[in-house]
Design a protein around this motif. Structure first.
Motif: not given
Length: 809
Positions: A29-52
């Motif tokens: 999850t990405l909330t207001q005030g947070q950010y994803i920088t280059d090299g950082k990822t989101l991982i889905s709850s079951g671990g199937n997918f990554a975003l970055g």
């Protein structure tokens, strides 16, 4: 000097790996005030997918994407900023206070963003399906999203994604291949759902179709017969008023599969093999020369197992034999013998295991049986073939083609049966010697039966002749009495006067045997003369249909002219429709029945009778109602018979009623079946609204009924058109369909209007696909011109053409 590791240093050392872990993983999850920088990822709850952030092979450009998190080969399934990569600087993905996702760099340059949303406290979340969504923070229990990546696919279709349309919002979800393996910029190849006719999946460029997956037959797309064998997959096709899309799910959670459009113009279904750590091609298209779109041209059949691969359908020969011999079959084939619609001798051949022809211009009715579909095709002179619309279980539904059959191919397994219409001569040629022997035997039997039938008919003819003479004597006597009444002024006929139209007054009478009749007397001041009188007698005497008024006889004596009809106790439609008191007795069921009855009557005139007849004066006052409120089209004085090869006629004398006239007829004197279609559309809107098109205006824009209906349609408020006297309870979907059909019929350009056969199908089928209407003709008042100021017999000149406005009852 030795350095000792203190407890403080040891604590920092132990915490350091966890700090690194926190930088690379930030949950789903990405909330207001947070950010994803280059090299950082989101991982889905079951671990199937990554975003970055990622870079494609052999590229330094940076993109935000989604990829599989559980396989060894990075496989990107979605790209956000595919049209604008980050070339320098550090990228950041954030979510703003209004829910907009933003990709920018450290110079605040924006590379990609999404629209703001209405959520009060929006967050972004990567789901275990691979869907990246924006939603209300508190609303995690439902699948209601303010924005989702599944609505904006790139080159891959994942399980649960929709390929197709949201018809309400106009959103089109389609796949677009990358430009190259190192550049995700949208390439020239894309695949989606083509909505015209019977929807089908298409792989194409902006200029041409590359491969046609075919229409959905209830089990699979007809161009992908192997879909039926995919036991690990569940396929769905949804087609309703709100959505039209294809979707699949995988029944075994251990299987990873995706459908893609490649940069090279192919589409593939890929399955991940854990043992060999690679993607395996499960299916692909196009796969052979017959998968190209229509390689054999109109009425040609492609079979990749034959040499040459193209042949003509039975009953057809090559359009260009020379080109055909040189293996250029793109010109296709032509019919050997013209179809014979009028005599009803045409038949069908069955072509088995086919990919059904292109359905872009086909018509679908899901409520019909296959036998009803065959009957409908035979009744439509333009019909070239038919097939079942749904092969799941018993074959049901009806797909009808009224144009050339293109992109037809054969399969060695699967496929569907197509029933192609042929003239009797071409059907006989295919029977061979065995059928010839059978024909002889049948002929002998028929000959014997014919002798018996002829004898019976002679007997019945004598009886009918005797009865007809009695009726004629009765009519003759009645006519004599009535004519004498007018020649010797009497008041008795006036007591039975029903009304008066452009032809003259109409009276009620009774035959000697007690049958009630209606008698129209040609007025000496009528705009309609002896020609119109003869026209009506000659035409209507040859027509027999439950939705056409029946002519019983006519009278001529001196200057007197009378037509004798069956009596309609409920008089004409306008007497109910435009009267608020009587209009209340017309509930929606009755109005819908009246609309369908008029449509069937017009279809009979245009296509199913012995002649193609254009009525030219269809209006509410010319629709009579019997005691069961069955509509019957009347007044054929203006009607014209079309020749077999005529499609339109130009006349210098335009007759009819303003408000119902098609633009091309009123302005240029050109009339065709589409002129009647326009009048029918006006009539449909009048029946729904209870208001006249002519002389009634709405709002400060001085819009007539057509303009008012069009304005409401564009504002998506067309239900405001419905007559208040219908009440509050009515089938909205059915009325909406009727309004849409009405607007389709009154489109300004004749070629945009449907034929009456299409109208009957669209009105009668809940699942029929209707195109969106275009602007109607004559939608607003012209200056201060008062349409109601015209008398029943006024004429004026426009573009050197005489227009006679005849207003009936």
């Amino acid at each position: 000097m030795k350095k000792f590791i203190t407890s403080k240093h040891l604590l920092c050392f132990l915490l350091f790996p966890s700090l690194l872990f926190t930088l690379s993983i930030s949950g789903d999850t990405l909330t207001q005030g947070q950010y994803i920088t280059d090299g950082k990822t989101l991982i889905s709850s079951g671990g199937n997918f990554a975003l970055g952030f990622f870079s494609p092979t052999n590229s330094k450009s940076r993109y935000v994407g989604i990829w599989y998190n559980t396989i060894s080969v990075q496989t990107v399934v979605w790209v956000a900023n595919r049209e604008k990569p980050i070339l320098t600087g550090n990228g950041t993905l954030t979510i703003s206070g209004n829910g907009s996702l933003i990709i920018s760099d450290d110079n605040s340059t924006i590379y990609w963003s999404t629209p703001g949303v209405s959520a009060g406290n929006p967050i972004a979340q990567l789901l275990d399906t691979g869907n990246f969504v924006v939603r209300e923070e508190w609303n995690s229990a439902t699948e209601i999203y303010e924005w989702q990546s599944f609505d904006y696919p790139t080159d891959a279709l994942l399980p649960g994604m929709k390929l197709g349309w949201n018809l309400t919002s106009g959103l089109n979800r389609y796949l677009t291949g990358w430009t190259s393996p190192s550049d995700p910029f949208p390439g020239p190849y894309f695949m989606g759902i083509h909505t015209n006719g019977d929807p089908q999946v298409i792989l194409q460029t902006t200029k041409s179709w590359l491969w046609r997956g075919g229409n959905w037959d209830g089990v699979r797309f007809t161009g992908i017969p192997e879909m039926k064998t995919y036991s690990a997959f569940n396929f769905t096709f949804v087609d309703n008023e709100e959505e039209m899309y294809y979707m699949y799910h995988i029944l075994d959670d251990s299987i990873i599969s995706r459908l893609i459009v490649n940069y090279d113009g192919t589409t593939q279904r890929l399955v991940w093999l854990n043992e060999s750590s690679m993607w395996n091609v499960f299916w692909f298209a196009p796969k052979d020369p017959c998968d190209k779109v229509s390689p054999c041209g109109p009425f040609g059949v492609c079979n990749p197992n034959d040499s040459p691969m193209c042949e003509c359908l039975q009953g057809f020969d090559p359009e260009s034999p020379t080109n055909w011999a040189m293996r250029d079959q793109s010109d296709g084939c032509v019919r050997l013998t013209p179809l014979d619609c009028r005599n009803g001798t045409d038949g069908f051949i069955t072509v088995s295991m086919t990919k059904l022809p292109d359905t872009s211009n086909a018509t679908v009715n899901m409520s019909m049986t296959l036998d009803e579909c065959r009957t409908l095709c035979l009744s439509n002179c333009s019909c070239t073939a038919y097939a079942s619309a749904d092969i799941a279980g018993n074959e049901t539904g009806c797909v009808i083609w009224t144009t050339e059959l293109t992109d037809l191919r054969l399969y060695t397994y699967g496929g569907q049966s197509l029933y192609v219409r042929l003239a009797a001569a071409d059907l006989i040629k295919s029977q061979g010697h065995k059928q010839g022997v059978v024909a002889v035997v049948v002929s002998v039997l028929l000959g014997t039966l014919l002798i018996i039938v002829i004898g019976f008919c002679i007997l019945m003819k004598k009886k009918k002749k005797k009865k007809r003479r009695a009726e004629e004597r009765s009519l003759s006597y009645l006519c004599t009495i009535w004519i004498q009444s007018w020649l010797q002024p009497m008041t008795s006929p006036q007591k039975n006067k029903l009304g008066e139209g452009g032809f003259g007054p109409v009276y009620k009478g009774t035959l000697a045997e007690g049958q009630d009749i209606a008698v129209k007397r040609l007025s000496k001041t009528s705009a309609q003369g002896i020609d119109e009188f003869k026209n009506e007698v000659l035409l209507i005497a040859k027509l027999q249909h439950r939705n056409l008024v029946r002519l019983l006889g006519f009278c001529i004596q001196g200057d007197e002219r009378m037509l004798v009809y069956e009596y309609m106790p409920n008089k004409s439609l306008d007497a109910f429709l435009f009267d608020k008191v009587k209009g209340a007795s017309l509930d929606w069921s009755t109005r819908y029945s009246i609309i369908m009855g008029i449509a069937r009557g017009l279809l009979y005139l245009h296509e199913d009778s012995r002649f193609r007849i254009i009525h030219r004066d269809l209006k509410a006052s010319n629709i009579l109602l019997d005691k069961k409120m069955t509509p019957k089209i009347s007044d054929f004085g203006m009607a014209r018979i079309f020749g077999g090869d005529e499609t339109e006629v130009n006349t210098r004398k335009v007759v009819g009623t303003y408000g119902y006239m098609a633009p091309e007829y009123a302005m240029d004197g050109i009339f065709s079946v589409k002129s009647d279609v326009f009048s029918f559309g006006v009539l449909v809107l009048e029946i729904i609204s209870g208001q006249k098109n002519r002389g009634v205006y709405y709002s400060e824009s001085h819009l007539n009924l057509l303009g008012h209906a069009w304005s409401l349609w564009k504002e998506e408020n067309c239900m405001e058109l419905v007559d208040e006297s219908i009440g509050q309870e009515f089938p909205m979907a059915e009325i909406f369909r009727c309004i849409k059909v009405g607007l389709l019929c009154v489109q300004e350009r004749p070629e945009d209007r449907p034929t009456m056969s299409s109208v009957v199908l669209m009105l009668g089928s809940e699942n029929a696909l209707l195109p969106n209407p275009k602007r109607p003709g004559f939608i607003a008042a012209r200056g201060s011109f008062d349409l109601d100021s015209l008398t029943n017999q006024e004429s004026f000149t426009m573009n050197a053409m005489t227009i006679t406005v005849v207003d009936g009852r």
